[in-house]
Design a protein around this motif. Structure first.
Motif, PDB file in Angstrom:
ATOM      1  N   ARG A   1      34.986  42.783  27.197  1.00 50.63           N
ATOM      2  CA  ARG A   1      34.432  43.305  28.451  1.00 50.63           C
ATOM      3  C   ARG A   1      35.305  44.413  29.010  1.00 50.63           C
ATOM      4  O   ARG A   1      36.526  44.306  29.038  1.00 50.63           O
ATOM      5  CB  ARG A   1      34.313  42.170  29.468  1.00 50.63           C
ATOM      6  CG  ARG A   1      33.830  42.610  30.847  1.00 50.63           C
ATOM      7  CD  ARG A   1      33.435  41.439  31.699  1.00 50.63           C
ATOM      8  NE  ARG A   1      32.157  40.914  31.186  1.00 50.63           N
ATOM      9  CZ  ARG A   1      31.591  39.796  31.623  1.00 50.63           C
ATOM     10  NH1 ARG A   1      32.178  39.073  32.561  1.00 50.63           N
ATOM     11  NH2 ARG A   1      30.450  39.394  31.115  1.00 50.63           N
TER      12      ARG A   1
ATOM     13  N   SER B   1      36.909  47.326  20.601  1.00 51.17           N
ATOM     14  CA  SER B   1      36.318  45.987  20.522  1.00 51.17           C
ATOM     15  C   SER B   1      36.382  45.410  19.112  1.00 51.17           C
ATOM     16  O   SER B   1      36.538  44.198  18.944  1.00 51.17           O
ATOM     17  CB  SER B   1      34.855  46.022  20.993  1.00 51.17           C
ATOM     18  OG  SER B   1      34.788  46.354  22.357  1.00 51.17           O
TER      19      SER B   1
ATOM     20  N   ASP C   1      29.774  44.862  28.172  1.00 53.79           N
ATOM     21  CA  ASP C   1      30.249  43.924  27.157  1.00 53.79           C
ATOM     22  C   ASP C   1      29.900  44.400  25.752  1.00 53.79           C
ATOM     23  O   ASP C   1      28.812  44.937  25.528  1.00 53.79           O
ATOM     24  CB  ASP C   1      29.607  42.545  27.340  1.00 53.79           C
ATOM     25  CG  ASP C   1      30.089  41.814  28.566  1.00 53.79           C
ATOM     26  OD1 ASP C   1      30.979  42.308  29.263  1.00 53.79           O
ATOM     27  OD2 ASP C   1      29.556  40.719  28.831  1.00 53.79           O
TER      28      ASP C   1
ATOM     29  N   THR D   1      29.498  42.536  22.146  1.00 47.21           N
ATOM     30  CA  THR D   1      29.499  41.283  21.393  1.00 47.21           C
ATOM     31  C   THR D   1      29.682  41.653  19.927  1.00 47.21           C
ATOM     32  O   THR D   1      28.977  42.524  19.409  1.00 47.21           O
ATOM     33  CB  THR D   1      28.197  40.489  21.604  1.00 47.21           C
ATOM     34  OG1 THR D   1      27.088  41.284  21.212  1.00 47.21           O
ATOM     35  CG2 THR D   1      28.057  40.075  23.060  1.00 47.21           C
TER      36      THR D   1
ATOM     37  N   GLN E   1      24.779  45.372  28.928  1.00 45.19           N
ATOM     38  CA  GLN E   1      25.126  45.337  30.341  1.00 45.19           C
ATOM     39  C   GLN E   1      24.076  44.457  30.998  1.00 45.19           C
ATOM     40  O   GLN E   1      22.913  44.853  31.112  1.00 45.19           O
ATOM     41  CB  GLN E   1      25.132  46.750  30.923  1.00 45.19           C
ATOM     42  CG  GLN E   1      25.911  46.881  32.199  1.00 45.19           C
ATOM     43  CD  GLN E   1      26.176  48.331  32.542  1.00 45.19           C
ATOM     44  OE1 GLN E   1      25.292  49.168  32.432  1.00 45.19           O
ATOM     45  NE2 GLN E   1      27.391  48.625  32.961  1.00 45.19           N
TER      46      GLN E   1
ATOM     47  N   ARG F   1      33.342  38.350  22.540  1.00 44.84           N
ATOM     48  CA  ARG F   1      32.811  39.192  23.615  1.00 44.84           C
ATOM     49  C   ARG F   1      33.985  39.931  24.237  1.00 44.84           C
ATOM     50  O   ARG F   1      34.968  39.313  24.648  1.00 44.84           O
ATOM     51  CB  ARG F   1      32.088  38.357  24.662  1.00 44.84           C
ATOM     52  CG  ARG F   1      31.499  39.186  25.808  1.00 44.84           C
ATOM     53  CD  ARG F   1      30.677  38.323  26.755  1.00 44.84           C
ATOM     54  NE  ARG F   1      29.535  37.752  26.077  1.00 44.84           N
ATOM     55  CZ  ARG F   1      28.307  38.291  26.069  1.00 44.84           C
ATOM     56  NH1 ARG F   1      28.083  39.416  26.699  1.00 44.84           N
ATOM     57  NH2 ARG F   1      27.330  37.687  25.431  1.00 44.84           N
TER      58      ARG F   1
ATOM     59  N   TRP G   1      38.772  33.850  29.925  1.00 46.60           N
ATOM     60  CA  TRP G   1      38.945  35.178  29.335  1.00 46.60           C
ATOM     61  C   TRP G   1      40.422  35.434  29.086  1.00 46.60           C
ATOM     62  O   TRP G   1      41.273  34.951  29.810  1.00 46.60           O
ATOM     63  CB  TRP G   1      38.426  36.275  30.265  1.00 46.60           C
ATOM     64  CG  TRP G   1      36.946  36.314  30.434  1.00 46.60           C
ATOM     65  CD1 TRP G   1      36.212  35.613  31.346  1.00 46.60           C
ATOM     66  CD2 TRP G   1      36.021  37.101  29.693  1.00 46.60           C
ATOM     67  NE1 TRP G   1      34.882  35.918  31.213  1.00 46.60           N
ATOM     68  CE2 TRP G   1      34.737  36.834  30.210  1.00 46.60           C
ATOM     69  CE3 TRP G   1      36.155  38.009  28.644  1.00 46.60           C
ATOM     70  CZ2 TRP G   1      33.593  37.444  29.702  1.00 46.60           C
ATOM     71  CZ3 TRP G   1      35.010  38.617  28.146  1.00 46.60           C
ATOM     72  CH2 TRP G   1      33.744  38.334  28.674  1.00 46.60           C
TER      73      TRP G   1
ATOM     74  N   PRO H   1      30.118  45.388  34.778  1.00 50.69           N
ATOM     75  CA  PRO H   1      30.792  45.085  33.504  1.00 50.69           C
ATOM     76  C   PRO H   1      29.943  45.493  32.306  1.00 50.69           C
ATOM     77  O   PRO H   1      28.722  45.354  32.313  1.00 50.69           O
ATOM     78  CB  PRO H   1      30.990  43.570  33.550  1.00 50.69           C
ATOM     79  CG  PRO H   1      30.961  43.224  34.992  1.00 50.69           C
ATOM     80  CD  PRO H   1      30.006  44.201  35.623  1.00 50.69           C
TER      81      PRO H   1
END
Length: 149
Positions: free
Chosen positions: A48, A74, A110, A112, A131, A46, A17, A108
């Protein structure tokens, strides 16, 4: 020479990451807390985040406004991972979101993100906020790349 606008480097605590963080912690993005990003084998990005109590609503779920802000950020983190923009070099033109569930605090979250199309100035993207195996929201957005001068 001025400092870069973003910290975008490997996260020593999460192999594979990259950190996605503004260099200036007084800017809006800092309200989302720690953000990480990586490219997936399928070509998607991705992103997070780690929701905490300040990200919650009175039902102790992730506040919808936090989810929207996370989606917007994002789009840019993913576009940078795709090699299509530099940090702080684009603007959101539109963002459509459909909420399907509530995000939980302490787990977490996320996003995408998939690139649908790139034109000379525009990026068309879509994705899901998940999630674990649960879908929290779907989204589609368009960002405009800046013109280099």
């Amino acid at each position: 020479m001025s400092a870069p606008a973003f910290i975008h480097e490997p996260d020593p605590d999460n192999p594979g990451w990259l950190i996605w963080q503004l260099s200036d912690p007084t800017r809006f993005n800092a309200t989302l807390g720690k953000l990480l990003v990586r490219l997936e084998p399928d070509g998607q990005a991705r992103v997070r985040m780690f929701p905490e109590r300040p990200h919650s609503n009175l039902a102790n779920n992730v506040h919808g406004g936090v989810t929207l802000a996370f989606i917007d950020v994002s789009l840019f983190a993913a576009s940078r991972m795709f090699g299509l923009i530099e940090a702080a070099s684009a603007v959101t033109l539109d963002l459509s979101t459909q909420f399907m569930g509530a995000g939980r605090v302490g787990e977490p979250l996320d996003a995408t993100v998939e690139l649908l199309r790139e034109t000379g100035r525009l990026l068309f993207l879509r994705g899901l906020v998940v999630q674990g195996d649960e879908r929290i929201a779907s989204f589609a957005g368009t960002i405009r790349k800046s013109v280099r001068r």
